[in-house]
Design a protein around this motif. Structure first.
Motif, PDB file in Angstrom:
ATOM      1  N   GLY A  55       0.733  -1.230   0.057  1.00  0.00           N
ATOM      2  CA  GLY A  55      -0.047   0.122   0.044  1.00  0.00           C
ATOM      3  C   GLY A  55       0.765   1.227   0.069  1.00  0.00           C
ATOM      4  N   LEU A  56       2.118   1.157   0.267  1.00  0.00           N
ATOM      5  CA  LEU A  56       3.083   2.549   0.135  1.00  0.00           C
ATOM      6  C   LEU A  56       3.482   2.536  -1.357  1.00  0.00           C
ATOM      7  N   GLY A  57       3.206   3.809  -1.542  1.00  0.00           N
ATOM      8  CA  GLY A  57       3.607   4.415  -3.012  1.00  0.00           C
ATOM      9  C   GLY A  57       5.104   4.645  -3.369  1.00  0.00           C
ATOM     10  N   ALA A  58       5.084   5.232  -4.508  1.00  0.00           N
ATOM     11  CA  ALA A  58       6.403   5.446  -5.071  1.00  0.00           C
ATOM     12  C   ALA A  58       7.376   6.426  -4.169  1.00  0.00           C
ATOM     13  N   ARG A  59       6.586   7.333  -3.479  1.00  0.00           N
ATOM     14  CA  ARG A  59       7.480   8.052  -2.808  1.00  0.00           C
ATOM     15  C   ARG A  59       8.318   7.217  -1.510  1.00  0.00           C
ATOM     16  N   HIS A  60       7.456   6.280  -1.015  1.00  0.00           N
ATOM     17  CA  HIS A  60       8.147   5.561   0.006  1.00  0.00           C
ATOM     18  C   HIS A  60       9.240   4.467  -0.552  1.00  0.00           C
ATOM     19  N   ARG A  69      19.036   2.662   0.959  1.00  0.00           N
ATOM     20  CA  ARG A  69      19.764   1.021   0.807  1.00  0.00           C
ATOM     21  C   ARG A  69      21.149   1.772   0.019  1.00  0.00           C
ATOM     22  N   ALA A  70      20.814   2.716  -0.946  1.00  0.00           N
ATOM     23  CA  ALA A  70      22.134   3.091  -1.675  1.00  0.00           C
ATOM     24  C   ALA A  70      23.106   4.048  -1.199  1.00  0.00           C
ATOM     25  N   THR A  71      22.639   4.879  -0.086  1.00  0.00           N
ATOM     26  CA  THR A  71      23.386   5.794   0.718  1.00  0.00           C
ATOM     27  C   THR A  71      23.374   5.527   2.130  1.00  0.00           C
ATOM     28  N   SER A  72      24.016   6.228   2.893  1.00  0.00           N
ATOM     29  CA  SER A  72      24.171   6.275   4.359  1.00  0.00           C
ATOM     30  C   SER A  72      22.889   7.261   4.740  1.00  0.00           C
ATOM     31  N   ALA A  73      22.181   7.884   3.793  1.00  0.00           N
ATOM     32  CA  ALA A  73      21.297   8.947   4.149  1.00  0.00           C
ATOM     33  C   ALA A  73      20.142   8.041   5.252  1.00  0.00           C
ATOM     34  N   VAL A  74      19.215   9.181   5.619  1.00  0.00           N
ATOM     35  CA  VAL A  74      17.995   8.879   6.429  1.00  0.00           C
ATOM     36  C   VAL A  74      16.930   9.577   5.361  1.00  0.00           C
ATOM     37  N   ALA A  75      15.724   9.075   5.286  1.00  0.00           N
ATOM     38  CA  ALA A  75      14.804   9.390   4.384  1.00  0.00           C
ATOM     39  C   ALA A  75      13.562   9.648   5.231  1.00  0.00           C
ATOM     40  N   VAL A  76      12.719  10.566   5.178  1.00  0.00           N
ATOM     41  CA  VAL A  76      11.694  10.861   5.840  1.00  0.00           C
ATOM     42  C   VAL A  76      10.607  11.390   5.160  1.00  0.00           C
ATOM     43  N   ALA A  77       9.702  10.151   4.993  1.00  0.00           N
ATOM     44  CA  ALA A  77       8.431  10.493   3.975  1.00  0.00           C
ATOM     45  C   ALA A  77       7.091  10.664   4.737  1.00  0.00           C
ATOM     46  N   VAL A  78       6.579  11.688   4.101  1.00  0.00           N
ATOM     47  CA  VAL A  78       5.181  12.177   4.590  1.00  0.00           C
ATOM     48  C   VAL A  78       4.045  11.333   3.738  1.00  0.00           C
TER      49      VAL A  78
END
Length: 334
Positions: free
Chosen positions: A249-254, A262-271
């Protein structure tokens, strides 16, 4: 400096009731939400041996509390409704490890009359804040400074709760490892932050946070440096495909959030645009989920019926109607 509140008999009674409720429900702590300082030693004595957390919207209100044996929380978003102040205080307490994510807490606060302690609530964090999964906030900040991550999460929660101009808004913010992240990004058109000096792109600036809320209505993601600078906006994020396992149920943004982390050491925050839920991704996984708070109330003009017409106004209206009828009649042939 804020004027201190006298430790009244009513305040003392509420604190003692909070202590009894904490005993009854095995509460982990008592949360005291206050608008101004009080006699801290008497406050601590009133709650007995229970852990005490004092929350306020500024350092000034907590002045003089250094010698008391309790934890303090400064709210990052003042002037919110009481419910949301409580929620913010509880989130901060969990982030600072003053509380466990699922702990019961007794809250003492001004619920009805400002500056008067008149309310007492038992709050179970697991039900009130939603579900904290996998890691706590401190572990989340392993490669991104905690203050930067906290600032981004606070902003995301605000966007998820309020939307913009009454409409829900979804967005994605990728934090940390920004140079590598940008190699997987391309502008979706106009980048609103391009060309501005670093000093005008810091999330610590209230004007920048408001600007981010406006830009969030546009398509694309934000890229934020570990120092809290908005590096780019309106970016299409396309990291290499990877084996991921996220909820249905999670879309393209997620999916983009999972792939870029997974490709970087960044943290992603999705609304999520559909319900305002904030999800934090690390290494391709959802590591934190915050359910949206109660929507901000919007005031509307009270719609009432106009007062009845006076006799003179009724007579004038009749004359106007007669004139309109005459204008509608076909002209008679001469």
């Amino acid at each position: 400096m804020a004027v201190a509140r006298k430790f009244s008999d009513q305040l003392d009674a509420f604190c003692q009731m909070a202590a009894r409720m904490a005993d009854l429900h095995n509460a982990e702590a008592i949360l005291f939400l206050t608008e101004r300082p009080t006699e801290w030693d008497k406050l601590q004595a009133a709650v007995g041996d229970h852990a005490l957390i004092v929350a306020a919207d500024s350092e000034d209100v907590l002045a003089g509390s250094e010698d008391a044996q309790f934890d303090t929380v400064v709210l990052s978003v003042p002037d919110l409704p009481v419910y949301e102040q409580l929620t913010e205080a509880l989130l901060e307490a969990v982030a600072d490890e003053h509380l466990a994510p699922g702990a019961p807490v007794v809250a003492v606060y001004s619920g009805f009359e400002s500056d008067t302690i008149d309310s007492l609530s038992l709050i179970r964090l697991g039900e009130h804040l939603g579900r904290l999964t996998i890691r706590d906030l401190k572990q989340l900040g392993a490669k991104v400074p905690t203050e930067t991550l906290k600032s981004v999460v606070d902003l995301a929660v605000s966007i998820g709760r309020e939307g913009r101009e009454g409409k829900p808004v979804g967005t994605l913010m990728v934090v940390g490892d920004h140079r590598k992240t940008l190699t997987f990004c391309k502008p979706m058109g106009f980048d609103p932050v391009r060309g501005y000096p670093v000093s005008e792109r810091m999330l610590s600036d209230g004007k920048v946070r408001e600007g981010v809320k406006e830009i969030a209505q546009m398509d694309g993601a934000f890229v934020v440096s570990a120092k809290g600078t908005v590096v780019a906006a309106c970016q299409h994020v396309s990291a290499p495909p990877a084996e991921l396992s996220i909820s249905k149920g999670l879309g393209a943004r997620h999916w983009a959030a999972a792939e870029i982390t997974r490709a970087t050491s960044a943290v992603a925050v999705a609304v999520s645009e559909s319900n305002g839920t904030v999800r934090v991704f690390l290494n391709g996984e959802v590591v934190l989920r915050i359910e949206p708070f109660r929507r901000a109330m919007k005031w509307k003009d009270f719609e009432n019926e106009p007062p009845p017409a006076t006799p003179a106004e009724k007579e004038r209206d009749k004359d106007k109607d007669k004139e309109k009828d005459k204008e509608k009649e076909p002209e008679k042939a001469e």
